[in-house]
Design a protein around this motif. Structure first.
Motif, PDB file in Angstrom:
ATOM      1  N   VAL A 323       2.068   6.553  -1.613  1.00 40.84           N
ATOM      2  CA  VAL A 323       1.007   5.989  -2.432  1.00 40.84           C
ATOM      3  C   VAL A 323       0.257   7.126  -3.110  1.00 40.84           C
ATOM      4  O   VAL A 323      -0.166   8.076  -2.438  1.00 40.84           O
ATOM      5  CB  VAL A 323       0.046   5.154  -1.558  1.00 40.84           C
ATOM      6  N   CYS A 324       0.083   7.050  -4.436  1.00 44.70           N
ATOM      7  CA  CYS A 324      -0.606   8.101  -5.186  1.00 44.70           C
ATOM      8  C   CYS A 324      -1.847   7.515  -5.852  1.00 44.70           C
ATOM      9  O   CYS A 324      -1.787   6.429  -6.436  1.00 44.70           O
ATOM     10  CB  CYS A 324       0.301   8.677  -6.272  1.00 44.70           C
ATOM     11  N   GLY A 325      -2.957   8.254  -5.766  1.00 43.61           N
ATOM     12  CA  GLY A 325      -4.155   7.752  -6.423  1.00 43.61           C
ATOM     13  C   GLY A 325      -5.402   8.522  -6.065  1.00 43.61           C
ATOM     14  O   GLY A 325      -5.355   9.607  -5.473  1.00 43.61           O
ATOM     15  N   GLU A 326      -6.535   7.940  -6.445  1.00 43.99           N
ATOM     16  CA  GLU A 326      -7.834   8.570  -6.235  1.00 43.99           C
ATOM     17  C   GLU A 326      -8.198   8.590  -4.747  1.00 43.99           C
ATOM     18  O   GLU A 326      -7.862   7.655  -4.008  1.00 43.99           O
ATOM     19  CB  GLU A 326      -8.914   7.813  -6.999  1.00 43.99           C
ATOM     20  N   PRO A 327      -8.934   9.616  -4.298  1.00 44.00           N
ATOM     21  CA  PRO A 327      -9.398   9.661  -2.902  1.00 44.00           C
ATOM     22  C   PRO A 327     -10.293   8.479  -2.535  1.00 44.00           C
ATOM     23  O   PRO A 327     -10.420   8.140  -1.358  1.00 44.00           O
ATOM     24  CB  PRO A 327     -10.175  10.989  -2.832  1.00 44.00           C
ATOM     25  N   SER A 328     -10.893   7.836  -3.550  1.00 41.57           N
ATOM     26  CA  SER A 328     -11.780   6.699  -3.285  1.00 41.57           C
ATOM     27  C   SER A 328     -11.044   5.528  -2.642  1.00 41.57           C
ATOM     28  O   SER A 328     -11.676   4.607  -2.115  1.00 41.57           O
ATOM     29  CB  SER A 328     -12.436   6.228  -4.583  1.00 41.57           C
ATOM     30  N   ALA A 329      -9.713   5.532  -2.692  1.00 38.56           N
ATOM     31  CA  ALA A 329      -8.936   4.422  -2.140  1.00 38.56           C
ATOM     32  C   ALA A 329      -8.467   4.671  -0.708  1.00 38.56           C
ATOM     33  O   ALA A 329      -7.906   3.772  -0.079  1.00 38.56           O
ATOM     34  CB  ALA A 329      -7.727   4.145  -3.034  1.00 38.56           C
ATOM     35  N   ILE A 330      -8.692   5.875  -0.175  1.00 39.50           N
ATOM     36  CA  ILE A 330      -8.103   6.237   1.126  1.00 39.50           C
ATOM     37  C   ILE A 330      -8.517   5.285   2.236  1.00 39.50           C
ATOM     38  O   ILE A 330      -7.672   4.698   2.936  1.00 39.50           O
ATOM     39  CB  ILE A 330      -8.476   7.691   1.502  1.00 39.50           C
ATOM     40  N   GLU A 331      -9.824   5.124   2.431  1.00 37.28           N
ATOM     41  CA  GLU A 331     -10.303   4.305   3.555  1.00 37.28           C
ATOM     42  C   GLU A 331      -9.891   2.849   3.403  1.00 37.28           C
ATOM     43  O   GLU A 331      -9.572   2.179   4.381  1.00 37.28           O
ATOM     44  CB  GLU A 331     -11.826   4.426   3.688  1.00 37.28           C
ATOM     45  N   PHE A 332      -9.893   2.371   2.174  1.00 39.03           N
ATOM     46  CA  PHE A 332      -9.516   0.968   1.959  1.00 39.03           C
ATOM     47  C   PHE A 332      -8.036   0.748   2.282  1.00 39.03           C
ATOM     48  O   PHE A 332      -7.681  -0.233   2.939  1.00 39.03           O
ATOM     49  CB  PHE A 332      -9.798   0.568   0.512  1.00 39.03           C
ATOM     50  N   ILE A 333      -7.163   1.640   1.821  1.00 36.63           N
ATOM     51  CA  ILE A 333      -5.732   1.507   2.111  1.00 36.63           C
ATOM     52  C   ILE A 333      -5.493   1.606   3.615  1.00 36.63           C
ATOM     53  O   ILE A 333      -4.680   0.865   4.183  1.00 36.63           O
ATOM     54  CB  ILE A 333      -4.918   2.579   1.358  1.00 36.63           C
ATOM     55  N   ARG A 334      -6.234   2.490   4.265  1.00 35.55           N
ATOM     56  CA  ARG A 334      -6.112   2.621   5.711  1.00 35.55           C
ATOM     57  C   ARG A 334      -6.479   1.299   6.398  1.00 35.55           C
ATOM     58  O   ARG A 334      -5.809   0.850   7.319  1.00 35.55           O
ATOM     59  CB  ARG A 334      -7.019   3.760   6.180  1.00 35.55           C
ATOM     60  N   GLU A 335      -7.547   0.660   5.904  1.00 36.40           N
ATOM     61  CA  GLU A 335      -7.981  -0.605   6.491  1.00 36.40           C
ATOM     62  C   GLU A 335      -6.963  -1.715   6.238  1.00 36.40           C
ATOM     63  O   GLU A 335      -6.691  -2.541   7.116  1.00 36.40           O
ATOM     64  CB  GLU A 335      -9.345  -0.992   5.917  1.00 36.40           C
ATOM     65  N   LEU A 336      -6.385  -1.748   5.035  1.00 33.30           N
ATOM     66  CA  LEU A 336      -5.355  -2.755   4.741  1.00 33.30           C
ATOM     67  C   LEU A 336      -4.152  -2.584   5.665  1.00 33.30           C
ATOM     68  O   LEU A 336      -3.566  -3.570   6.134  1.00 33.30           O
ATOM     69  CB  LEU A 336      -4.893  -2.631   3.290  1.00 33.30           C
ATOM     70  N   MET A 337      -3.783  -1.340   5.919  1.00 39.15           N
ATOM     71  CA  MET A 337      -2.607  -1.085   6.749  1.00 39.15           C
ATOM     72  C   MET A 337      -2.858  -1.386   8.227  1.00 39.15           C
ATOM     73  O   MET A 337      -1.910  -1.588   8.976  1.00 39.15           O
ATOM     74  CB  MET A 337      -2.136   0.356   6.568  1.00 39.15           C
ATOM     75  N   TYR A 338      -4.128  -1.425   8.639  1.00 42.45           N
ATOM     76  CA  TYR A 338      -4.418  -1.882  10.005  1.00 42.45           C
ATOM     77  C   TYR A 338      -3.897  -3.301  10.199  1.00 42.45           C
ATOM     78  O   TYR A 338      -3.427  -3.670  11.270  1.00 42.45           O
ATOM     79  CB  TYR A 338      -5.927  -1.859  10.272  1.00 42.45           C
ATOM     80  N   MET A 339      -3.988  -4.113   9.135  1.00 39.29           N
ATOM     81  CA  MET A 339      -3.560  -5.514   9.214  1.00 39.29           C
ATOM     82  C   MET A 339      -2.052  -5.625   9.440  1.00 39.29           C
ATOM     83  O   MET A 339      -1.576  -6.607   9.998  1.00 39.29           O
ATOM     84  CB  MET A 339      -3.936  -6.258   7.923  1.00 39.29           C
ATOM     85  N   THR A 340      -1.303  -4.619   8.983  1.00 40.91           N
ATOM     86  CA  THR A 340       0.150  -4.656   9.154  1.00 40.91           C
ATOM     87  C   THR A 340       0.601  -3.801  10.338  1.00 40.91           C
ATOM     88  O   THR A 340       1.793  -3.739  10.645  1.00 40.91           O
ATOM     89  CB  THR A 340       0.846  -4.140   7.876  1.00 40.91           C
TER      90      THR A 340
END
Length: 757
Positions: A323-340
């Motif tokens: 996944v490539c993108g802004e650092p502002s997305a790190i915590e959110f992506i981490r939280e989404l992946m907790y669900m999986t």
């Protein structure tokens, strides 16, 4: 009444009533006491219906938006029943009926019962008006309703006895009331990770490459893409997908290209390669890969397209997801992946080449230097500014969103070429991603960008920190001749605002977009067969349940197209596919969309000859800006043809021929853009000869003097691009700048004299 006559009436009454109810009424009419057990069962049955309705609605998480419920027109034909009700009871007095029905409407107990069954105040009123009209205007009512009304009129029943018949009518005109629980289940979007069982069946490794523009984050992900046995690249733009497609094949790794309008297979027999570069909407969530790359992940919060990033992140069947993108997305992506149940590895990168914010604004076109990029947020500004630049004897390249990809690449190549005299670029925020540009200095012509608000009105708003950084980050590039970038504004007053914007950190991403699928809409239509597609979408969004991490993406464009072709007979799946086509709302494109749908509905293939007649091919080179805009619209129409051809191959058969004329059209548009100043002059006859050089304002301000501004000003105000307050400010600046204008004119004349010598 004779027994034979009574039996005949009973048999006719039975057709529209259940057996027990018919027997009950028949017994009452014949003065025969019904069995106590029968009466008891009827009452129990009624109580069960009421209690079921109450319980089903009490479990709902939120009330539906009933303003979206459109009543269905009923086709009532009771002529076959004759006057069964009138023969079993007395004829009905319309005046007495009106009084009776109005008494029923005012009963608070009935309103409460109806509310428990799903009829809020609005629906109750709407259903009652419809029911009253039905009762008073029909010459022959159903026998059971006629008998109940007759009994109440003659004192043998209570006004509340109307309720079951009123509810029966309400559920006929509002069929969604009977299937609300099913509709809620279909529109339940709370656990989107469960929509992708193939992805959940494997333990994926998530690697987040985080960094600003020009930090090499995508480069590192692509290196892994190239070394994998099989891989998919998912990008936000056709240009980015095309860039990875070429880079992979040039590196000796066979790679296919898949976008909405294009399929390019490297194998001559059309067999799929192990590597694919695609636009993110076209990514497959069923094909297994070793590696997947999702670029620009911060777009997961995009109000229109965010659903595509959510789908790719949750659904791609790859052992490694980069996944490539802004650092502002790190915590959110981490939280989404907790669900999986998947962990996220973080790789952070710093910018390879620095850029600095200058302490001074450019203020005048005369201060432009080679490598400058003037950023605007409207095509009108693009045209006006490029005209002023070329009037000063400088060549400039032009890039904006509605240009075909080939033209954008051609203009970028012209600007990047050290041997080309074109050293200035005028562009919209379309340069924010997808193009490699050798920019030394980014100059913001304005910091306000037009947008459409919730009411569909155009308004101006200051660009966000994320948008400003995305654009400013194009200044200075590791692989270009400018190793250090500069950022500033055209107007002095904008510079402190820009510094303030860029000093803030980017707001962290908090939600991801979701979107109804064609299958979900089809299931909705099964329950609501008479609803339009636009109405189905509205009800779906109203009933949808989402968790705090998600939101339902804006579907206004889809609804706009659905309303446009609602009168055309299409099956629901075809209608939905047509309405998901990515088109702009330019009139010629919309007209073409309508003709495509109408031709499709007749089952008449849209052949090459048909499309050529429609677009009046062959087309001449543009003579003015209006011609150029039309050619851009024609290019969009050909894109629409190609997009539909991959969904309905039999009906859009001539993709190869259409693609050939699209390439020719791209060349014609490129010629027009290269001569854009001449086209502007042809569009505005006042800008000829010496008048073209007399630019009364610098960039960022109005492009004409006060007397010349009347028609343009009115158009800008009407389109929401110029406010009355800003107009007053501009008028003040006109008078203040008049002296500077005269000096500029003298400088221009001096240059021309030197050039002639």
């Amino acid at each position: 009444m004779s027994l034979n006559r009574s039996l005949c009436l009973f048999s006719r009454l039975h057709r529209h009533m259940n057996t027990r109810t018919a027997a009950f009424i028949f017994a009452c009419r014949c003065h025969v006491s019904p069995e106590p057990a029968l009466l008891q069962k009827k009452q129990q049955a009624g109580s069960v219906v009421y209690s079921r309705s109450v319980s089903s609605n009490s479990s709902s998480t939120k009330p539906p938006d009933t303003s979206l419920f459109v009543p269905v027109s009923l086709k009532t034909d009771n002529s076959a029943d004759g006057s069964v009700g009138a023969e079993l009871a007395q004829p009905l007095d319309k005046n007495e009926l009106l009084k009776l029905l109005n008494r029923f409407y005012k009963r608070k107990e009935m309103q409460k019962l109806a509310a428990d069954a799903g009829l809020d105040v609005r629906l109750f009123h709407q259903a009652f008006i419809n029911f009253r009209k039905y009762v008073l205007e029909n010459t022959s009512l159903p026998a059971d309703l006629h008998i109940i009304l007759s009994d109440i009129c003659y004192g043998a029943g209570h006004v509340d006895d109307i309720y079951p018949y009123f509810m029966r009518h309400a559920k006929q005109i509002f069929p969604m009331l009977d299937c609300m629980d099913d509709l809620r289940k279909i529109s339940d979007l709370r656990v989107p990770a469960n929509w992708y069982p193939e992805a959940r069946a494997i333990q994926r490794r998530i690697i987040f490459h985080a960094g600003p523009t020009n930090s090499g984050k995508t480069y590192h992900a692509i290196q892994r893409f190239l070394t994998a046995k099989s891989a998919v690249y998912c990008g936000p733009l056709k240009l980015l997908a095309h860039e990875i497609f070429e880079k992979s094949n040039n590196a000796g790794v066979p790679c296919d290209l898949i976008t909405g309008e294009e399929r390019t297979y490297m194998d001559s027999d059309g067999r799929a390669a192990n590597h694919v570069a695609c636009t993110i909407e076209m990514s497959s969530v069923t094909t297994p890969y070793e590696v997947a790359v999702i670029d620009e992940i911060q777009m997961i919060r995009d109000i229109s397209r965010g659903w595509a990033w959510t789908r790719a992140l949750l659904g791609l069947c790859a052992e490694e997801i980069h996944v490539c993108g802004e650092p502002s997305a790190i915590e959110f992506i981490r939280e989404l992946m907790y669900m999986t149940g998947e962990e996220v590895e973080i790789n952070t990168y710093q910018r390879l080449t620095p850029f600095k914010i200058l302490d001074y604004a450019v203020e005048s076109l005369d201060n432009l230097r080679p490598g400058d990029c003037v950023v605007c947020f409207s095509k009108n500004d693009i045209y006006s500014i490029s005209r002023q630049i070329e009037a000063r004897g400088l060549e400039c390249a032009v890039i904006y969103g509605s240009l075909p990809p080939g033209t954008k690449l051609s203009q970028a190549k012209k600007f990047n070429d050290p041997e080309d005299p074109c050293k200035i670029l005028v562009a919209t925020d379309a340069i924010g991603m997808g193009l490699n540009l050798s920019i030394k200095r980014v100059i913001f012509n304005t910091l306000s960008k037009p947008r459409i608000n919730e009411k569909g009105e155009k308004q101006m708003e200051t660009i966000s920190t994320s948008q400003a950084l995305q654009i400013a980050g194009r200044a200075g590039r590791f692989s270009s001749m400018f190793k250090e970038g500069e950022v500033t504004t055209m107007q002095r007053d904008d510079l402190p605002v820009l510094k303030e914007i860029l000093s803030h950190s980017i707001d962290p991403i908090e939600t991801a977009g979701l979107h109804p699928t064609a299958e979900q809409i089809e299931m909705f239509a099964y329950h609501l067969p008479d609803a339009t597609l636009s109405n189905l979408l509205d009800i779906f969004v109203s009933l949808s349940q989402v968790e705090g991490l998600y939101f339902v993406c804006n579907i206004d464009d889809l609804k706009f197209l659905a309303d446009m072709i609602q009168h055309i007979p299409l099956n629901l799946r075809a209608r939905y596919v047509f309405c998901t086509a990515p088109i702009n709302k330019q009139p010629f494109v919309c007209t073409s969309f309508l003709k495509f749908a109408r031709q499709f509905s007749r089952e008449e293939p849209l052949t090459f000859d048909w499309i050529c007649r429609h677009i009046s091919w062959p087309l001449a080179a543009p003579k003015n800006i209006k011609d150029l805009v039309h050619l851009e619209a024609v290019h969009d129409v050909l894109d629409l043809y190609l997009w539909l051809s991959y969904r309905f191959m039999d009906m859009f058969p001539d993709t190869t021929l259409v693609r050939e004329i699209q390439k020719e059209l791209d060349n014609i548009i490129q010629q027009g853009v290269q001569n854009i100043t001449r086209l502007i002059k042809a569009t505005d006859p006042a800008m000829t000869g010496e008048a073209a050089g007399k630019n009364k304002l610098t960039l960022g301000k109005s492009q004409r003097g006060p007397k010349e501004m009347s028609s343009l000003t009115m158009r800008l105000v009407r389109e929401g691009l110029l406010t009355p307050e800003l107009l007053r400010q501009l008028q003040k600046e006109w008078s203040e700048d008049s002296q500077g204008v005269l000096q500029t004119d003298e400088q221009m004349k001096g240059r021309r004299r030197k050039k002639k010598k």
